[in-house]
Design an enzyme around this catalytic site. Structure first.
Site, PDB file in Angstrom:
ATOM      1  N   HIS A 122      74.443  31.921  27.586  1.00  0.00           N
ATOM      2  CA  HIS A 122      73.872  31.643  26.271  1.00  0.00           C
ATOM      3  C   HIS A 122      72.574  30.849  26.349  1.00  0.00           C
ATOM      4  O   HIS A 122      71.829  30.781  25.361  1.00  0.00           O
ATOM      5  CB  HIS A 122      74.893  30.900  25.405  1.00  0.00           C
ATOM      6  CG  HIS A 122      76.061  31.738  24.994  1.00  0.00           C
ATOM      7  ND1 HIS A 122      76.180  32.292  23.738  1.00  0.00           N
ATOM      8  CD2 HIS A 122      77.166  32.138  25.684  1.00  0.00           C
ATOM      9  CE1 HIS A 122      77.312  32.987  23.658  1.00  0.00           C
ATOM     10  NE2 HIS A 122      77.925  32.904  24.828  1.00  0.00           N
ATOM     11  N   ASP A 144      64.450  27.622  24.835  1.00  0.00           N
ATOM     12  CA  ASP A 144      65.725  27.923  24.196  1.00  0.00           C
ATOM     13  C   ASP A 144      66.167  29.311  24.604  1.00  0.00           C
ATOM     14  O   ASP A 144      65.331  30.218  24.712  1.00  0.00           O
ATOM     15  CB  ASP A 144      65.589  27.863  22.668  1.00  0.00           C
ATOM     16  CG  ASP A 144      66.731  27.113  22.012  1.00  0.00           C
ATOM     17  OD1 ASP A 144      67.806  27.001  22.630  1.00  0.00           O
ATOM     18  OD2 ASP A 144      66.549  26.637  20.870  1.00  0.00           O
TER      19      ASP A 144
END
Length: 462
Positions: A160, A368
């Site tokens: 993730h 991110d």
């Protein structure tokens, strides 16, 4: 496909909407297959009077058609596996912050020990036709531990967070062991094409891997498929939240209280990867360079608490508080506070209302994996009068959300210029950009992500 078994560090009851879109999406497949969700219980077992830690008691419970299986951790295991290697080593390195990594060898030992514990507890629960889906950086070596115990099931892994470039990965002590562990999976899913490129460059340079085509790589006598599966949100679920009482109350209250202001919003965890000091400085530059925004533009920055026991997080909190106080002191008026900084978590049911009232959303992480706040902001907008997304080019979401205003968060002046452009953007352009962004997040939502990954795993040769 047989039963789906999901393994993650923490798990949620998929029957509860508050669990969020990811838990609901995983819950759909788990319910459909009578699946199993396995992970840490969240409980820490202290050492006994003799100093012996309690090891991993297994807890089983039924949540509808889904079996939840959780394991307790001892204090030592939690501190070395979770606080230590996962969050003081892998998290900073994978977010390009080598300067914040704590390369303590005991952390790695605890990380391996807990992954072995999870494999031991999970193995007796498995059926021969189960399909196993492992999630995130806490559990990279889990498939290797399962394989060592004789597990022949199809196993997929999804990361993730971002995967860093080869030289940054190579700074990890034991990086060869960690990446070798990925070859125990049949399918590795990453968030972006940039991440897959980093993987390919690393395994070819460091492991002499052979690229077989169609995203397949061979090394260590194993073949693995590595592909990008950008995660999405449940657009319809978030839209339903927007129609709820709490979201509507938040929207109406904010619109009334700030009727004379144009609101910019930032919604983040208080994490050094999110670029919060750089964002506040960009807003400061906006006020300095474009004085027409005085008494007009207000930034509401939510910074939810996270990992507050780590020194780096205390440092960034103090820096943010200082910057916000400085801006309010330099530019504020009796009836206008330029920055509203809130160090609390906002209830999920209120988030759509906050997103909708924002004329501009600032989603400007330094790095991110994806960033789902960017997609939630798009989903919450009124198509007739949408706001503008200012998005870091270093968020995984930037590969998909090209109609956002993409910025380099390290470039404070450039980010301020983009914010000014967003505030001045005409309605027709805002509508056109939003329409394309909304179409894209609907096409590649969290349900697409789940189906695409599991379909690819089912088709990947074992």
């Amino acid at each position: 496909m047989g039963r789906v078994v999901v393994v993650s560090n923490r798990l949620a009851d998929p029957r509860k909407p508050a669990a969020g879109g990811l838990a609901v999406a995983l819950g759909e497949t788990l319910n459909a297959t009578g699946g199993l969700w396995f992970g840490w219980s969240g409980k820490i077992v202290e050492a006994s009077e003799g100093g012996t830690p309690g090891e991993g008691e297994l807890h089983l419970q039924q949540a509808g058609n889904v079996k939840l299986a959780t394991v307790d951790l001892s204090r030592d295991d939690h501190d070395s596996y979770y606080l230590g290697y996962s969050n003081r080593v892998l998290w900073p390195v994978f977010h390009y912050r080598l300067d914040l990594a704590d390369f303590n060898t005991s952390h790695l030992a605890g990380y391996r020990r807990v992954n072995q514990l999870f494999a031991r507890k999970l193995m007796p629960l498995l059926r021969s036709d189960d399909v196993i889906w492992v999630h995130d950086y806490h559990l990279i070596p889990l498939a290797a531990e399962l394989r060592a115990m004789g597990c022949a099931n199809r196993i997929g892994f999804f990361l993730h967070i971002p995967l860093p470039p080869p030289l940054m990965l190579a700074a990890l002590p034991g990086h060869e062991w960690l990446i070798r562990a990925l070859f125990a999976y049949d399918l590795v899913g990453l968030q972006s094409e940039a991440d897959t490129m980093h993987f390919a460059r690393y395994v070819q340079a460091e492991a002499g891997a052979e690229e077989l085509g169609n995203d397949h790589y061979r090394a260590f006598n194993r073949t693995v498929r590595v592909s990008a599966f950008p995660i999405g949100i449940d657009v319809d679920e978030f839209s339903r939240l927007a129609e709820g009482k709490e979201a509507r109350e938040t929207y109406e209250t904010m619109r009334e209280q700030y009727s004379r202001r144009r609101l910019l919003i930032g919604i983040d965890r208080l994490d050094y990867s999110k670029g919060l000091p750089q964002r506040i400085r960009a807003f400061q530059e906006l006020l300095a360079s474009y004085p027409e925004n005085h008494r007009s533009a207000t930034l509401i920055q939510i910074a939810s608490p996270t990992r507050e026991s780590v020194d780096a997080y205390a440092d960034i909190r103090h820096e943010l508080e200082h910057l916000c106080g400085q801006i309010n002191g330099d530019y504020g008026e009796l009836d206008w506070m330029p920055v509203r900084y809130i160090h609390r978590t906002v209830a999920r049911k209120r988030l759509p209302g906050l997103c909708r009232v924002g004329r501009v959303a600032l989603v400007t992480p330094l790095r991110d994996g994806m960033n789902l706040v960017a997609k939630e902001y798009i989903a919450a907008q009124d198509p007739a009068d949408p706001g503008v997304l200012v998005l870091s080019r270093f968020a995984g979401a930037a590969e998909q959300l090209r109609e956002a205003l993409l910025v380099n968060p390290y470039d404070v002046q450039g980010t301020a210029q983009a914010i000014q452009q967003a505030l001045q953007m005409p309605l027709e352009e805002r509508q056109a950009r939003h329409s394309k962004l909304l179409e894209r997040i609907r096409l590649h939502d969290v349900h697409w992500w789940r189906r695409a990954f599991l379909d690819a795993l089912a088709q990947t040769p074992t």
